[in-house]
Write an enzyme that holds these catalytic residues in place. Structure first.
Site: not given
Length: 367
Positions: A88, A144, A206, A322, A324
């Site tokens: 990533r 991303d 984030g 996390g 949400g």
């Protein structure tokens, strides 16, 4: 012999990994190294056998963490052959719209983007360097920013002069791997929702929102860096640029001090003075904790209305990440502030950026 993909998500103090079987992309192992730089520890589970590993590491750098992951794979694999390592990478800049096999030239270009993602990019690249010991397996970068590449120019621009815009001063957006996964889950499981206007919220340490119409990114809350938009665990989110120049000119803060404040001492942590952990804040009786959570819910709702404006309405709100996925009181606080909008569907979908990366890696290798 089983062909596998190793997926890595390398951060400043952690290295998360998953191993996927190449053919069906079934997960064979997952784990993480935490505490890099301050007492590193490896924890993992081998899915096939149920074996659990939990042990400290002797050294605290990324190279040691990567070595521990490779040693774990060598010890517990069942004839695995590593086809590629998929990384990533937070920022792809204006150049990278699709996954790529990493070459020395590409790595050099990614290094130029470090100032745009100082909390993420250096460590993403450290993961690539540490994986060099897997000499026979190519490294693949997944970005991303890529999911947002197709946005219309009006959603990408800052209101600055053209000379600055031509130098890359523009909005890129992030959490694209998470939103890509959400769009595919919607297309598979909720095709009627996928065809509509969706506000997806990746809410965690984030945090951002993405306006998706027909599964494509229309608008998003993060900008040139992963600092803009919603307040986050320890990041400010949107802040008056004049406040930044004031802190430097009138309060005497250096560039480095301002950067640390914006990225590491703000958000839920700064508002509450307690913690950036939502579970901790929900359980606290301190009024500052309630204020921080109320502020967060208000800003998410405000930006959700902005995302709806970008699409001309909203048909569904999808929570992931996390916060949400796990913080029902926060979800309820956000939705209560959006009750004035037309009725829309609400879904909670678990994030799975690692599987999305494996899918991208396999597609690239087979192209």
């Amino acid at each position: 012999m089983i062909d596998v993909l190793l997926v890595l998500n390398t951060g400043s103090s952690s290295l998360k990994f998953e191993v996927f079987g190449y053919d069906r992309l079934d997960r064979l192992a997952k784990g993480k190294v935490t505490g890099i730089g301050s007492g590193a520890r490896l924890s993992a589970i081998i899915e096939e056998t149920g074996a659990i590993v939990d042990r400290p590491l002797t050294d605290d750098d990324h190279d040691t963490a990567m070595g521990a992951v490779i040693d774990l794979i060598d010890r517990y694999d069942d004839g695995w052959h590593m086809v590629a390592t998929v990384h990533r990478i937070v920022h792809g800049g204006e150049t990278f719209a699709d996954p790529v096999i990493i070459t020395p030239e590409i790595l050099s270009e990614l290094e130029t983007l470090v100032p745009l993602a100082p909390l993420h990019q250096p460590y993403n690249l450290a993961g690539i360097a540490a994986s060099d010991r897997l000499a026979d397996a190519p490294d693949i970068a997944c970005f991303d920013t890529a999911f947002h590449v197709g946005q219309a120019p009006v959603f990408k621009a800052f209101a600055v002069e053209e000379a600055l815009r031509e130098k890359g001063i523009r909005r890129y957006g992030f959490h694209g791997l998470s939103y890509d996964w959400i769009s595919r889950v919607l297309a598979r499981d909720y095709p009627d929702v996928a065809r509509g206007r969706v506000v997806a919220g990746h809410l965690g340490n984030g945090a951002s929102l993405c306006a998706m119409a027909g599964g494509r990114s229309i608008d998003t809350t993060m900008g040139m860096t992963a600092l803009d938009g919603l307040p986050m665990g320890s990041r400010t989110g949107a802040i008056d640029a004049g406040a930044v120049t004031y802190m430097m000119r009138s309060l005497g803060l250096s560039v480095d001090e301002v950067e640390r404040m914006l990225y590491e001492r703000s958000g839920l942590k700064g508002l509450s003075g307690l913690s950036n952990d939502v579970k901790t804040l929900l359980e606290s009786a301190d009024p500052r904790a309630a204020f921080a959570l109320d502020y967060f819910a208000l800003r998410v709702a405000q930006y959700a209305a902005m995302m709806a404006t970008s699409m001309g309405g909203i048909d569904a709100f999808v929570f992931t990440g996390g916060i949400g996925e796990n913080a029902a009181p926060v979800r309820e606080a956000i939705l209560s502030r959006l009750a004035f909008l037309q009725p829309f569907r609400t879904l909670v979908i678990a994030a799975n950026e690692e599987r999305m990366m494996a899918m991208h890696g396999k597609t690239l290798l087979e192209a």
